[in-house]
Scaffold this motif. Sequence first.
Motif, PDB file in Angstrom:
ATOM      1  N   GLN A  50       0.832  -1.205   0.000  1.00  0.00           N
ATOM      2  CA  GLN A  50       0.000   0.000   0.000  1.00  0.00           C
ATOM      3  C   GLN A  50       0.868   1.257   0.000  1.00  0.00           C
ATOM      4  O   GLN A  50       0.616   2.205  -0.738  1.00  0.00           O
ATOM      5  CB  GLN A  50      -0.925  -0.015   1.229  1.00  0.00           C
ATOM      6  N   SER A  51       1.906   1.247   0.816  1.00  0.00           N
ATOM      7  CA  SER A  51       2.808   2.394   0.903  1.00  0.00           C
ATOM      8  C   SER A  51       3.530   2.639  -0.426  1.00  0.00           C
ATOM      9  O   SER A  51       3.648   3.779  -0.889  1.00  0.00           O
ATOM     10  CB  SER A  51       3.817   2.160   2.025  1.00  0.00           C
ATOM     11  N   VAL A  52       3.993   1.574  -1.047  1.00  0.00           N
ATOM     12  CA  VAL A  52       4.673   1.706  -2.340  1.00  0.00           C
ATOM     13  C   VAL A  52       3.686   2.171  -3.413  1.00  0.00           C
ATOM     14  O   VAL A  52       4.035   2.966  -4.288  1.00  0.00           O
ATOM     15  CB  VAL A  52       5.362   0.381  -2.730  1.00  0.00           C
ATOM     16  N   ALA A  53       2.444   1.704  -3.344  1.00  0.00           N
ATOM     17  CA  ALA A  53       1.429   2.143  -4.308  1.00  0.00           C
ATOM     18  C   ALA A  53       1.225   3.656  -4.217  1.00  0.00           C
ATOM     19  O   ALA A  53       1.098   4.332  -5.242  1.00  0.00           O
ATOM     20  CB  ALA A  53       0.114   1.407  -4.068  1.00  0.00           C
ATOM     21  N   VAL A  54       1.217   4.184  -3.013  1.00  0.00           N
ATOM     22  CA  VAL A  54       1.078   5.629  -2.828  1.00  0.00           C
ATOM     23  C   VAL A  54       2.288   6.351  -3.423  1.00  0.00           C
ATOM     24  O   VAL A  54       2.153   7.400  -4.058  1.00  0.00           O
ATOM     25  CB  VAL A  54       0.891   5.966  -1.333  1.00  0.00           C
ATOM     26  N   GLN A  55       3.463   5.778  -3.232  1.00  0.00           N
ATOM     27  CA  GLN A  55       4.686   6.362  -3.795  1.00  0.00           C
ATOM     28  C   GLN A  55       4.608   6.365  -5.331  1.00  0.00           C
ATOM     29  O   GLN A  55       4.931   7.369  -5.974  1.00  0.00           O
ATOM     30  CB  GLN A  55       5.888   5.556  -3.311  1.00  0.00           C
ATOM     31  N   PHE A  56       4.154   5.260  -5.921  1.00  0.00           N
ATOM     32  CA  PHE A  56       3.993   5.195  -7.373  1.00  0.00           C
ATOM     33  C   PHE A  56       2.963   6.217  -7.857  1.00  0.00           C
ATOM     34  O   PHE A  56       3.143   6.825  -8.913  1.00  0.00           O
ATOM     35  CB  PHE A  56       3.574   3.795  -7.821  1.00  0.00           C
ATOM     36  N   LEU A  57       1.897   6.421  -7.106  1.00  0.00           N
ATOM     37  CA  LEU A  57       0.874   7.390  -7.505  1.00  0.00           C
ATOM     38  C   LEU A  57       1.453   8.803  -7.540  1.00  0.00           C
ATOM     39  O   LEU A  57       1.175   9.570  -8.465  1.00  0.00           O
ATOM     40  CB  LEU A  57      -0.325   7.326  -6.555  1.00  0.00           C
ATOM     41  N   ALA A  58       2.269   9.138  -6.558  1.00  0.00           N
ATOM     42  CA  ALA A  58       2.897  10.467  -6.547  1.00  0.00           C
ATOM     43  C   ALA A  58       3.804  10.643  -7.768  1.00  0.00           C
ATOM     44  O   ALA A  58       3.822  11.707  -8.397  1.00  0.00           O
ATOM     45  CB  ALA A  58       3.692  10.666  -5.257  1.00  0.00           C
ATOM     46  N   GLN A 111      13.091   8.753  -8.725  1.00  0.00           N
ATOM     47  CA  GLN A 111      12.034   8.411  -7.768  1.00  0.00           C
ATOM     48  C   GLN A 111      11.360   7.092  -8.151  1.00  0.00           C
ATOM     49  O   GLN A 111      11.036   6.284  -7.279  1.00  0.00           O
ATOM     50  CB  GLN A 111      11.009   9.533  -7.685  1.00  0.00           C
ATOM     51  N   LEU A 112      11.168   6.880  -9.452  1.00  0.00           N
ATOM     52  CA  LEU A 112      10.583   5.621  -9.913  1.00  0.00           C
ATOM     53  C   LEU A 112      11.510   4.451  -9.608  1.00  0.00           C
ATOM     54  O   LEU A 112      11.061   3.399  -9.141  1.00  0.00           O
ATOM     55  CB  LEU A 112      10.275   5.700 -11.415  1.00  0.00           C
ATOM     56  N   ASP A 113      12.795   4.641  -9.840  1.00  0.00           N
ATOM     57  CA  ASP A 113      13.767   3.591  -9.510  1.00  0.00           C
ATOM     58  C   ASP A 113      13.734   3.257  -8.021  1.00  0.00           C
ATOM     59  O   ASP A 113      13.767   2.083  -7.632  1.00  0.00           O
ATOM     60  CB  ASP A 113      15.180   4.014  -9.912  1.00  0.00           C
ATOM     61  N   ALA A 114      13.645   4.280  -7.176  1.00  0.00           N
ATOM     62  CA  ALA A 114      13.604   4.063  -5.728  1.00  0.00           C
ATOM     63  C   ALA A 114      12.338   3.311  -5.324  1.00  0.00           C
ATOM     64  O   ALA A 114      12.386   2.412  -4.473  1.00  0.00           O
ATOM     65  CB  ALA A 114      13.685   5.394  -4.988  1.00  0.00           C
ATOM     66  N   ALA A 115      11.230   3.634  -5.939  1.00  0.00           N
ATOM     67  CA  ALA A 115       9.975   2.934  -5.627  1.00  0.00           C
ATOM     68  C   ALA A 115      10.056   1.473  -6.061  1.00  0.00           C
ATOM     69  O   ALA A 115       9.598   0.577  -5.346  1.00  0.00           O
ATOM     70  CB  ALA A 115       8.796   3.625  -6.311  1.00  0.00           C
TER      71      ALA A 115
END
Length: 170
Positions: free
Chosen positions: A94-102, A134-138
């Motif tokens: 869920q946390s990573v999904a929020v990061q991907f959404l940002a 940021q995408l790589d980090a996610a």
Amino acid sequence: MADERVRDEIRAEADRLEENATFGQQGNLEAAKLWTGWSWALGSVIAVGSAVGGVLTFATNGLQYLAGGLALLAAAATGVHGTLRPAKRAERAQSVAVQFLAIQDRARRLRRVDALTSADDSVLRDRLDEIASQLDAARERADPTPRWAYLRAKRNIERDGGQTHRADAR
């Protein structure tokens, strides 16, 4: 002419980043749903098996065997729950999904607004690199997306319109 070609490439790359983030977000949301379900299911087996098994321990007429079976089932479910840690996996997904959404939102704004209004291509390039990082980090933080979650995410995105905004439909 060269500047417009650079802008087109920046917009195309931002579109790719947005698409990758969209699939990452949807895939992680689907995985979070599964892990949440496993957490609830295993937790229920543990609670019911322990409670009913404890009560039946004092019963007669062979119900002690059922109590023992429920206790074993609860112990096995506890072991699986402790090993898989589904609640923690669901929380991380869920946390990573929020990061991907940002990231998805940043890439879309770069593509649809900034690339049309900024006068400086180097600023756009820096923003593109920042979003890519940021995408790589996610991706590094995310667990691998199971195939079934990817397929559900793809269906959500492409067929069910799960990523469509009202502004895009106008």
